[in-house]
Design a protein around this motif. Structure first.
Motif, PDB file in Angstrom:
ATOM      1  N   ILE A   1      13.639  10.312 -25.023  1.00  0.00           N
ATOM      2  CA  ILE A   1      12.704  11.015 -25.908  1.00  0.00           C
ATOM      3  C   ILE A   1      13.409  12.260 -26.433  1.00  0.00           C
TER       4      ILE A   1
ATOM      5  N   LYS B   1       5.324  10.777 -28.427  1.00  0.00           N
ATOM      6  CA  LYS B   1       5.814   9.447 -28.093  1.00  0.00           C
ATOM      7  C   LYS B   1       4.687   8.540 -27.612  1.00  0.00           C
ATOM      8  N   PHE B   2       3.672   9.119 -26.986  1.00  0.00           N
ATOM      9  CA  PHE B   2       2.623   8.300 -26.376  1.00  0.00           C
ATOM     10  C   PHE B   2       1.248   8.531 -27.010  1.00  0.00           C
TER      11      PHE B   2
ATOM     12  N   ASN C   1       9.442   1.174 -28.376  1.00  0.00           N
ATOM     13  CA  ASN C   1      10.574   1.585 -27.562  1.00  0.00           C
ATOM     14  C   ASN C   1      11.726   0.649 -27.876  1.00  0.00           C
TER      15      ASN C   1
ATOM     16  N   HIS D   1       1.037   6.021 -19.269  1.00  0.00           N
ATOM     17  CA  HIS D   1       0.173   6.343 -20.405  1.00  0.00           C
ATOM     18  C   HIS D   1      -0.728   5.182 -20.826  1.00  0.00           C
TER      19      HIS D   1
ATOM     20  N   ALA E   1      11.139   7.349 -22.137  1.00  0.00           N
ATOM     21  CA  ALA E   1       9.956   6.486 -22.148  1.00  0.00           C
ATOM     22  C   ALA E   1      10.358   5.157 -21.521  1.00  0.00           C
TER      23      ALA E   1
ATOM     24  N   SER F   1       5.237   4.182 -19.887  1.00  0.00           N
ATOM     25  CA  SER F   1       5.306   5.296 -18.941  1.00  0.00           C
ATOM     26  C   SER F   1       6.319   6.332 -19.397  1.00  0.00           C
ATOM     27  N   GLU F   2       6.231   7.496 -18.764  1.00  0.00           N
ATOM     28  CA  GLU F   2       7.095   8.631 -19.075  1.00  0.00           C
ATOM     29  C   GLU F   2       7.786   9.075 -17.794  1.00  0.00           C
TER      30      GLU F   2
ATOM     31  N   HIS G   1      14.829  12.927 -20.267  1.00  0.00           N
ATOM     32  CA  HIS G   1      13.425  12.644 -20.530  1.00  0.00           C
ATOM     33  C   HIS G   1      13.340  11.313 -21.273  1.00  0.00           C
TER      34      HIS G   1
END
Length: 460
Positions: free
Chosen positions: A447, A459-460, A306, A399, A425, A412-413, A423
């Motif tokens: 994201i 992404k996760f 990130n 996540h 991260a 986290s999301e 949206h």
């Protein structure tokens, strides 16, 4: 000092803007590429204390060997990056002839005390008492490995005590001060001459940490060796702006701007097969970042990150990188994970504030978010601003939770920004003390829509 093993002790600070993690990597390289290859070399340890003061201890077969190595070291270009990180005016070096060979290879912690004997004290009698300290007390303590004593040409004494780890050394301190033999020993010293250091050794962490730091540091050096730490057959990429596999990594490197990329690893941690870092990049502009790497059989097989632009200091004057770096309380790793999980679940995901002052230290909460001030008051003011300006900061799902000791990272999301929010991260790094959160860093990154992804891994 003729005919005796020589213990060379060098103490110093590193420069204020030097990365301790990068320094540790370069220190290991100095040992492997230079010092260990010199005539008369026996062994070398480097350590740092709780204040950030450093020590390097090198054992030599003779003073002549130590002198020859130092002469070569000062003119060797391969150690230039290392020496430039040292605050030269703080350096102090002494050499002592010691009483026995070093044999504490498994030590992770050392106490080094230098001092002068009081004027008028019988030195032979003092040395007899010095030896008894080990037989009557120190040698009986849990975690004790070896105690070395020595003297330099000026008559200054040294005692180096090697332990399995810091915790076991800590446990012996108060009993030592209360032991009769210790009181007799200390009473014969010139109290004004005592210089005591307690150091945790560098480069005693797992090889996977060192591989990650070397890989990121290769952005600065151009060294191609760390690329071999990535599994060429399996490298799953979760940076959605980068193609999958080694080919995707290579494409980014080929498109680097003039001067290349730069990386300064500020913090590095390990949780099982995962190594995660807090890094300051120059990557198409200054960036704050968290990177997460997963290992299989000693090779990197997966990567998440990130990134966000570096910003000015926050209202409390804190940056995205400063603050505590020292890892402690490894035995509390799982307990600290549970505290952070409860905070994220109750407070961030579900908005429950009942246990906030139990989970977060109400009198000591240091904040490194670019827009938020220290303390619960700073957090409250930020939440109020969001509410008044139709903005959202929503956590929908956690996540991953990774931790080492007093540091816990959550991935986290959720949604962030003007309602209904983008949206994003969330990567949040928390530091804990005594079961409470006391410090926080974060990186929030949008994201992109799936149509813009350069890999299909998510992404996760």
């Amino acid at each position: 000092m003729k005919g005796k093993t020589i213990m060379e002790v060098t103490t110093f600070n590193i420069k204020y803007d030097a990365s301790p993690t990068t320094f540790a990597v370069l220190d290991a390289k100095v040992e492997s590429d230079f010092t260990s290859k010199q005539k008369g070399f026996i062994t070398r340890q480097s350590g740092v204390d709780d204040k950030g003061d450093y020590v390097v201890v090198v054992y030599w077969k003779s003073v002549a060997d130590a002198d020859a190595s130092m002469s070569k070291f000062m003119g060797n270009t391969s150690v230039a990056d290392y020496t430039q990180m040292i605050d030269a005016p703080t350096m102090k070096m002494s050499r002592y002839a010691i009483d026995k060979p070093f044999n504490a290879e498994n030590s992770r912690f050392v106490e080094i005390m230098s001092f002068d004997v009081k004027e008028g004290i019988d030195v032979a009698q003092f040395q007899s008492i010095n030896q008894r300290v080990e037989t009557d007390f120190t040698g009986q303590q849990k975690g004790f490995l070896q105690r070395l004593i020595g003297v330099n040409e000026a008559g200054e004494q040294v005692v180096a005590v090697y332990w399995e780890n810091k915790a076991l050394s800590d446990a012996s301190l108060q009993p030592f001060m209360e032991a009769p033999i210790s009181k007799d020993f200390m009473s014969r010293m010139d109290q004004n001459s005592i210089d005591m250091g307690r150091y945790k050794f560098l480069n005693m962490d797992s090889p996977n940490k060192e591989k990650v730091v070397a890989l990121l540091n290769s952005f600065n050096t151009g060294d191609q060796t760390p690329i071999s730490y990535i599994n060429p057959e399996k490298y799953i990429q979760h940076n959605l702006d980068v193609g999958d596999g080694l080919a995707g990594f290579g494409a980014v490197m080929k498109n680097a701007p003039e001067g290349g990329f730069k990386a300064n690893v500020v913090r590095v941690f390990q949780d099982g097969d995962y190594v995660f870092t807090h890094t300051e990049y120059d990557f198409f502009g200054p960036k704050a970042a968290f990177d997460v790497f997963r290992f299989e059989d000693g090779k990197i097989v997966e990567h998440w990150d990130n990134l966000a632009a570096v910003t000015p200091p926050n209202p409390s004057g804190r940056t995205q990188f400063d603050g505590t770096t020292n890892i402690t309380d490894r035995e509390k790793t799982n307990a600290n994970k549970k505290v952070v999980w409860q905070f994220v679940d109750e407070v961030l995901l579900n908005g429950k504030m009942d246990n906030l002052t139990t989970l977060v230290n109400p009198t000591k909460y240091l904040q490194h978010n670019s827009a938020v001030a220290d303390g619960l008051d700073g957090l409250g003011a930020a939440l109020k601003y969001f509410a008044e300006n139709d903005m959202v900061m929503v956590y929908d799902k956690v996540h991953k939770v990774l931790a080492e000791g007093n540091f816990v990272l959550t991935m986290s999301e959720g949604k962030f920004g003007k309602a209904p929010g983008n949206h994003v991260a969330y990567y949040d790094l928390f530091r804990l003390e005594n079961g409470q959160i006391v410090e926080h860093w974060d990186v929030i990154q949008p994201i992109p829509p799936k149509s813009e992804w350069k890999n299909d891994n998510g992404k996760f």
